[in-house]
Design an enzyme around this catalytic site. Structure first.
Site, mmCIF file in Angstrom:
data_model
loop_
_atom_site.group_PDB
_atom_site.id
_atom_site.type_symbol
_atom_site.label_atom_id
_atom_site.label_comp_id
_atom_site.label_asym_id
_atom_site.label_seq_id
_atom_site.Cartn_x
_atom_site.Cartn_y
_atom_site.Cartn_z
ATOM 1 C CE LYS A 175 -1.852 2.728 2.939
ATOM 2 N NZ LYS A 175 -1.722 3.980 2.163
ATOM 3 C CD GLU A 250 13.155 0.818 9.395
ATOM 4 O OE1 GLU A 250 13.700 1.818 9.899
ATOM 5 O OE2 GLU A 250 13.638 -0.323 9.459
ATOM 6 C CB CYS A 284 13.101 9.133 7.728
ATOM 7 S SG CYS A 284 14.206 8.093 6.784
ATOM 8 C CD GLU A 380 10.129 13.211 11.042
ATOM 9 O OE1 GLU A 380 8.987 12.774 11.259
ATOM 10 O OE2 GLU A 380 11.021 12.540 10.500
HETATM 11 P P1 NAD Z 1 2.477 8.569 7.625
HETATM 12 O O1 NAD Z 1 2.707 7.876 8.908
HETATM 13 O O2 NAD Z 1 1.458 9.642 7.581
HETATM 14 O O3 NAD Z 1 2.061 7.538 6.490
HETATM 15 C C1 NAD Z 1 2.877 6.466 6.134
HETATM 16 C C2 NAD Z 1 2.039 5.360 5.559
HETATM 17 O O4 NAD Z 1 1.210 4.834 6.600
HETATM 18 C C3 NAD Z 1 1.086 5.819 4.450
HETATM 19 O O5 NAD Z 1 1.001 4.805 3.460
HETATM 20 C C4 NAD Z 1 -0.244 5.951 5.174
HETATM 21 O O6 NAD Z 1 -1.346 5.787 4.342
HETATM 22 C C5 NAD Z 1 -0.143 4.824 6.176
HETATM 23 N N1 NAD Z 1 -0.989 4.985 7.366
HETATM 24 C C6 NAD Z 1 -1.349 6.131 7.976
HETATM 25 N N2 NAD Z 1 -2.136 5.852 9.032
HETATM 26 C C7 NAD Z 1 -2.277 4.517 9.082
HETATM 27 C C8 NAD Z 1 -2.975 3.621 9.944
HETATM 28 N N3 NAD Z 1 -3.717 4.059 10.968
HETATM 29 N N4 NAD Z 1 -2.892 2.295 9.701
HETATM 30 C C9 NAD Z 1 -2.145 1.832 8.686
HETATM 31 N N5 NAD Z 1 -1.476 2.619 7.828
HETATM 32 C C10 NAD Z 1 -1.536 3.951 8.028
HETATM 33 O O7 NAD Z 1 3.905 9.099 7.152
HETATM 34 P P2 NAD Z 1 4.237 9.987 5.875
HETATM 35 O O8 NAD Z 1 3.815 11.381 6.207
HETATM 36 O O9 NAD Z 1 3.725 9.332 4.643
HETATM 37 O O10 NAD Z 1 5.828 9.881 5.811
HETATM 38 C C11 NAD Z 1 6.676 10.714 6.508
HETATM 39 C C12 NAD Z 1 7.136 10.033 7.793
HETATM 40 O O11 NAD Z 1 7.788 8.811 7.467
HETATM 41 C C13 NAD Z 1 8.153 10.859 8.539
HETATM 42 O O12 NAD Z 1 7.895 10.783 9.917
HETATM 43 C C14 NAD Z 1 9.460 10.166 8.207
HETATM 44 O O13 NAD Z 1 10.486 10.383 9.158
HETATM 45 C C15 NAD Z 1 9.038 8.753 8.138
HETATM 46 N N6 NAD Z 1 10.013 7.975 7.364
HETATM 47 C C16 NAD Z 1 10.806 7.085 8.022
HETATM 48 C C17 NAD Z 1 11.770 6.361 7.326
HETATM 49 C C18 NAD Z 1 12.643 5.369 8.037
HETATM 50 O O14 NAD Z 1 13.236 4.531 7.372
HETATM 51 N N7 NAD Z 1 12.742 5.398 9.365
HETATM 52 C C19 NAD Z 1 11.906 6.545 5.948
HETATM 53 C C20 NAD Z 1 11.086 7.466 5.302
HETATM 54 C C21 NAD Z 1 10.129 8.171 6.028
#
Ligand code: NAD
Length: 485
Positions: A175, A250, A284, A380
């Site tokens: 997804k 992650e 991230c 962040e």
């Molecule tokens: P997000 O948490 O809003 O969304 C990430 C994914 O999770 C999306 O596909 C979203 O649809 C899904 N999601 C959201 N709520 C959910 C739920 N309740 N149940 C299941 N899935 C759900 O994050 P974002 O805004 O898309 O990405 C940015 C974040 O990701 C930042 O915090 C960044 O630091 C982090 N990130 C971490 C890494 C790492 O490797 N540690 C890498 C890239 C990004």
């Protein structure tokens, strides 16, 4: 203006719309225009995808590991052949420069090749003793895996999960993020071309709270791997507990960048600039907290600001150093934090404004004289905003670096070998890099400690995380416990 792309989902080898018929729009962050229209998956679509993955699991997991590797290599070749299309699509949906998108797609191809080679290279162990027994371990796939991806590196992170999961014999439901589902959906054609059987990979586009949530609570999903915000990680971990799923998380970061007074200052300035402004800071492990040792603080800040002012921000097909902010929501979040930083008493030395539209662009922004109590240092921001503070001696630098809920990554700039290694050991983070703006190879593990999550992407560690260890014991006539009745 060109017509929006219309892309279907992939379920059980079929290109499908959502059962509800609903779709949503994907916007181009560089123009604000509609770039694509894709299906809005509901729980019923996720259920169909999970059922297809479950049906495909016995065949895929029993296929020889060599054959699984071959199919991944074929997928790499198919992506290579369509590379330009993926680069354009990635920058059109995410706003990143063509240069950055090219880098991402190139490393994604290498990631597929890397796990193609690993598929049949991973072995179990033979256990020495007990006498009279042959005991060995097997690495078996976990089962059906739900792979949930963020919007900042859409194709790369999708494949970081997909490739080791498939190499290890799992079947998956992928997804992508709602902001950036295009390149994931484009994989459907390539998977078919590479000869993946129906159901091995299913791709659903939809919201986190509906499609993502359904994957997390679905009783027939064995593992969820999420990359996203820490707050999302907490929800996923809680909800996955009910069905005792394996989880890899992650999550977010607020990674420190320590510049010691003996560092090569030009190198440190150039590297630090890249580490916070690349991909518009939407990384991230962006090194968003820069701590500089007092004797070189003023010089570092002057040079850093001078170079930050030289950075060019613009659309993907320009000569920009970084591109757009991926969503209007994210742009507003950055604006909120920049306002907050000024209220908190940090010194805004450059930037601090969005650029005129169309599209969502934000200036390279530098705060100096920050302290660890400020929210711009603790939380962040996920944008092109650097926060620079001072430290006195080694202990003070390490204490400031570690004074954070997060623990994803860190960088240390020093010419002193002992300082470099001591700092690498003392900083609580999943990765510490020394004297470089490099931070990622397919071959090295990537992931966090503390609120940055757990589990690792990439390397053999990610492969292991998509397997269960099974112990097999066979009597060779050794002692057998009995009741002796
Ligand atoms: P997000 O948490 O809003 O969304 C990430 C994914 O999770 C999306 O596909 C979203 O649809 C899904 N999601 C959201 N709520 C959910 C739920 N309740 N149940 C299941 N899935 C759900 O994050 P974002 O805004 O898309 O990405 C940015 C974040 O990701 C930042 O915090 C960044 O630091 C982090 N990130 C971490 C890494 C790492 O490797 N540690 C890498 C890239 C990004």
């Amino acid at each position: 203006m060109s017509e929006p792309l219309v892309l279907p989902m992939l379920i059980d080898g079929e290109r499908v719309e959502a059962r509800s018929g609903e779709r949503f729009e994907v916007l181009n962050p560089s123009t604000g225009a509609v770039y694509a229209v894709v299906p809005q998956a509901g729980p019923e679509d996720v259920d169909l995808a999970v059922a297809a993955a479950r049906r495909a699991f016995p065949g895929w997991s029993r296929l020889s590991a060599t054959e699984r590797g071959r199919k991944l290599a074929a997928l790499a070749r198919a992506l290579e052949a369509r590379k330009d299309d993926f680069v354009v699509a990635e920058s059109s949906q995410n706003g990143k420069t063509r240069f950055d998108a090219d880098f991402d797609v190139t490393s994604t191809i290498a990631c597929l090749d890397y796990y193609a080679g690993m598929a049949n290279a991973v072995m179990g162990e033979t256990i020495s003793g007990p006498e009279g027994y042959l005991v060995y371990t097997r690495r078996e796939p976990v089962g059906v895996c739900g792979l949930i991806v963020p919007w900042n590196f859409p194709i790369a992170i999708a494949v970081w999960k997909l490739a080791p999961a498939l190499a290890a014999g799992n079947t998956v439901v992928l997804k992508p993020a709602e902001e950036t589902p295009v390149t994931a959906l484009m994989l459907a054609d390539l998977l078919e071309e590479a000869g993946f059987p129906p159901g091995v990979v299913n791709i659903v586009s939809g919201d986190g709270e509906t499609a993502g949530h359904r994957l997390v609570v679905h009783p027939d999903v064995d593992k969820v791997s999420l990359t996203g915000e820490t707050v999302t990680g907490k929800i996923v971990m809680r909800e996955a507990a009910e069905t005792l799923k394996r989880v890899t998380l992650e999550l977010g970061g607020k990674s420190p960048n320590l510049v010691f007074s003996d560092a090569d200052l030009e190198q440190a300035v150039d590297g630090s600039l890249f580490l916070i402004f690349a991909n518009a800071g939407q990384v991230c492990d962006a090194r968003s907290r820069i701590y500089v040792q007092e004797p070189v603080y003023e010089t570092f800040v002057d040079r850093f600001v001078e170079k930050a002012r030289r950075l060019v921000v613009g659309p993907p097909d320009s000569e920009a150093h970084y591109g757009a902010i991926t969503s209007a929501r994210q742009l507003e979040k950055i604006e909120h934090y920049v306002e907050l930083g000024q209220k908190e008493g940090a010194t805004l030395l450059t930037g601090g404004r969005r650029l005129d539209g169309p599209g969502w662009f934000y200036e390279p922004t530098v705060f100096a004289d920050v302290s660890n109590e400020m929210r711009i240092v603790r939380e962040e921001i996920f944008g092109p905003v650097a926060a620079i503070g001072r430290f006195t001696d080694y202990e003070d630098g390490i204490a400031k670096a570690n004074d954070t809920p997060y623990g994803l990554a860190a960088t240390v700039w020093t010419q002193h070998l002992e300082t470099a290694h001591r700092a690498a050991h003392d900083i609580r983070a999943g990765g510490v890099w020394v004297n470089t703006s490099e931070f990622l190879f397919n071959e090295s593990p990537f992931g966090g400690m503390k609120a940055s999550g757990f589990g690792r992407e990439l390397s053999v560690h990610a492969f292991d995380a998509y397997t269960e260890v099974k112990t097999v014991g066979v009597s060779l006539g050794g002692h057998m416990p009995t009741f002796g009745v």
